[in-house]
Design a protein around this motif. Sequence first.
Motif, PDB file in Angstrom:
ATOM      1  N   UNK A  42      56.556  20.704  83.267  1.00 60.61           N
ATOM      2  CA  UNK A  42      57.108  20.687  81.913  1.00 60.61           C
ATOM      3  C   UNK A  42      56.267  19.857  80.949  1.00 60.61           C
ATOM      4  N   UNK A  43      54.953  19.854  81.155  1.00 61.86           N
ATOM      5  CA  UNK A  43      54.063  19.099  80.283  1.00 61.86           C
ATOM      6  C   UNK A  43      53.296  20.001  79.325  1.00 61.86           C
ATOM      7  N   UNK A  44      53.615  21.291  79.290  1.00 67.06           N
ATOM      8  CA  UNK A  44      53.000  22.224  78.358  1.00 67.06           C
ATOM      9  C   UNK A  44      51.471  22.207  78.433  1.00 67.06           C
ATOM     10  N   UNK A 101      49.069  30.179  61.924  1.00 63.09           N
ATOM     11  CA  UNK A 101      50.070  29.139  61.711  1.00 63.09           C
ATOM     12  C   UNK A 101      49.486  27.904  61.039  1.00 63.09           C
ATOM     13  N   UNK A 102      48.161  27.766  61.080  1.00 62.02           N
ATOM     14  CA  UNK A 102      47.534  26.637  60.402  1.00 62.02           C
ATOM     15  C   UNK A 102      47.355  26.886  58.913  1.00 62.02           C
ATOM     16  N   UNK A 103      47.632  28.100  58.446  1.00 62.67           N
ATOM     17  CA  UNK A 103      47.441  28.431  57.046  1.00 62.67           C
ATOM     18  C   UNK A 103      46.039  28.920  56.723  1.00 62.67           C
ATOM     19  N   UNK A 151      49.024  30.353  71.113  1.00 59.77           N
ATOM     20  CA  UNK A 151      47.881  30.222  70.222  1.00 59.77           C
ATOM     21  C   UNK A 151      46.606  29.974  71.020  1.00 59.77           C
ATOM     22  N   UNK A 152      45.534  30.622  70.592  1.00 61.27           N
ATOM     23  CA  UNK A 152      44.248  30.455  71.273  1.00 61.27           C
ATOM     24  C   UNK A 152      43.776  29.011  71.191  1.00 61.27           C
ATOM     25  N   UNK A 153      44.001  28.367  70.037  1.00 58.84           N
ATOM     26  CA  UNK A 153      43.494  27.011  69.851  1.00 58.84           C
ATOM     27  C   UNK A 153      44.206  26.013  70.746  1.00 58.84           C
ATOM     28  N   UNK A 170      43.742  21.255  59.578  1.00 61.29           N
ATOM     29  CA  UNK A 170      44.934  22.046  59.863  1.00 61.29           C
ATOM     30  C   UNK A 170      44.781  22.847  61.158  1.00 61.29           C
ATOM     31  N   UNK A 171      43.558  23.234  61.492  1.00 60.43           N
ATOM     32  CA  UNK A 171      43.344  23.944  62.752  1.00 60.43           C
ATOM     33  C   UNK A 171      43.569  23.008  63.938  1.00 60.43           C
ATOM     34  N   UNK A 172      43.094  21.766  63.831  1.00 60.83           N
ATOM     35  CA  UNK A 172      43.320  20.800  64.904  1.00 60.83           C
ATOM     36  C   UNK A 172      44.799  20.473  65.056  1.00 60.83           C
ATOM     37  N   UNK A 173      45.515  20.473  63.942  1.00 57.54           N
ATOM     38  CA  UNK A 173      46.955  20.223  64.016  1.00 57.54           C
ATOM     39  C   UNK A 173      47.676  21.341  64.764  1.00 57.54           C
ATOM     40  N   UNK A 174      47.311  22.588  64.463  1.00 58.21           N
ATOM     41  CA  UNK A 174      47.929  23.716  65.164  1.00 58.21           C
ATOM     42  C   UNK A 174      47.591  23.685  66.650  1.00 58.21           C
ATOM     43  N   UNK A 175      46.373  23.234  66.996  1.00 57.84           N
ATOM     44  CA  UNK A 175      46.002  23.137  68.408  1.00 57.84           C
ATOM     45  C   UNK A 175      46.819  22.084  69.128  1.00 57.84           C
ATOM     46  N   UNK A 176      47.152  20.999  68.459  1.00 59.40           N
ATOM     47  CA  UNK A 176      47.941  19.949  69.088  1.00 59.40           C
ATOM     48  C   UNK A 176      49.406  20.346  69.228  1.00 59.40           C
ATOM     49  N   UNK A 177      49.953  20.994  68.203  1.00 59.23           N
ATOM     50  CA  UNK A 177      51.374  21.337  68.237  1.00 59.23           C
ATOM     51  C   UNK A 177      51.651  22.570  69.083  1.00 59.23           C
TER      52      UNK A 177
END
Length: 387
Positions: A18-20, A251-253, A219-221, A202-209
Amino acid sequence: MGCSSCSTGKDGQPKGCKNNGTCGTDGCNKLTVFDWLSDVELPGGQKAFDCVEVRFKNSRKEFFRNTEQLTLSIGDIVATEASPGHDIGMVTLTGELVRVQMKKKNTDPASKEIPKVYRKASQKDIDVWQAAREREDAMKVKARQIAIRLKLKMKISDIEFQGDASKAVFYYTAEERVDFRQLIKEFAYEFKTRIEMRQIGFRQEAARLGGIGSCGRELCCSTWLTDFRTVKTSAARYQQLSLNPLKLAGQCGKLKCCLNYELDTYLEALKDFPRQDQKLTTQKGDAVCQKIDIFKGKLWYAYEKEYNNWIELDTDAVKEILKAQREKNPVASLEEFTSEIPVEKAEFSNAFGQDSLTRFDKPKRKKPKNKRKSNKHKKSKKNNANS
């Protein structure tokens, strides 16, 4: 998910650790590199490369020098040099492949600025590290509340504690410059630790979330993509996609990274097509390209002032017309090169009654006749006959 312990469960959540994607088996991590030289021995007299690659929280990897000549292998938890104190990470790569990765990241293996590996992490180090990571989610909620109260135009996306819990890095996104001097004071007073603010894209944010894309997959990222290349609107034009921001943005815009996946194939196919901005000169008049179909190899042209009447041509026909145009011997018209293929209509037989709209309906029951009315009708007939 790659490993068995992280495979997806019934509700879409990992049913194992459960650590994604950050499990201890290291099989479902996007930053994992397969060491295909692990079973190959070094030539006699050659020393093993003294640098190792260490991963921190599934988002960053750094190179460290093994000055203590520790026997390290992939998956070991080590204490590394940090400023200040030490950090805890997991070894992801050792040996000669680390030299290749350092060359790829433009890092000099002989540099004296490469930090060191102190030791293998003890149980006490791991306990402090795990306790610090368990505080991150609650701190993220409180930090966002403080930022909203101070009316700062920023979004705190993630928090990462250092391995010894002496410092916390706050990752945030913002479109403008943010003055967070008062914010750092309140964070230090609230969380009782050193604070470091680090802005990410914003791309790095989407990769983290993480999340689910429009294709229905993760998401690929956040699963396998480790570098972010520039995506331009010309990639959508080359692939004949409609320039709709709602469909092209992720999703990152920003524009979706997957627009670059098939771009090279489209550019290779477009080499066989003539230029779309070049007019076709005929004796009937000049024609302008209106549309192309890369898969079928077709182009549609229309005469000037007759833009509603499109004529379909293939690439060979257009090249032949352009060749005659260059030789100053234009063709009579485009209609000479059109090939109309008659479309055969398929005939369907109703062998099994498949076209009946009521084939699945229950048959209606016949209403039983009223015996009393039938008896009265018979008696009336007999009376009329006797009279």
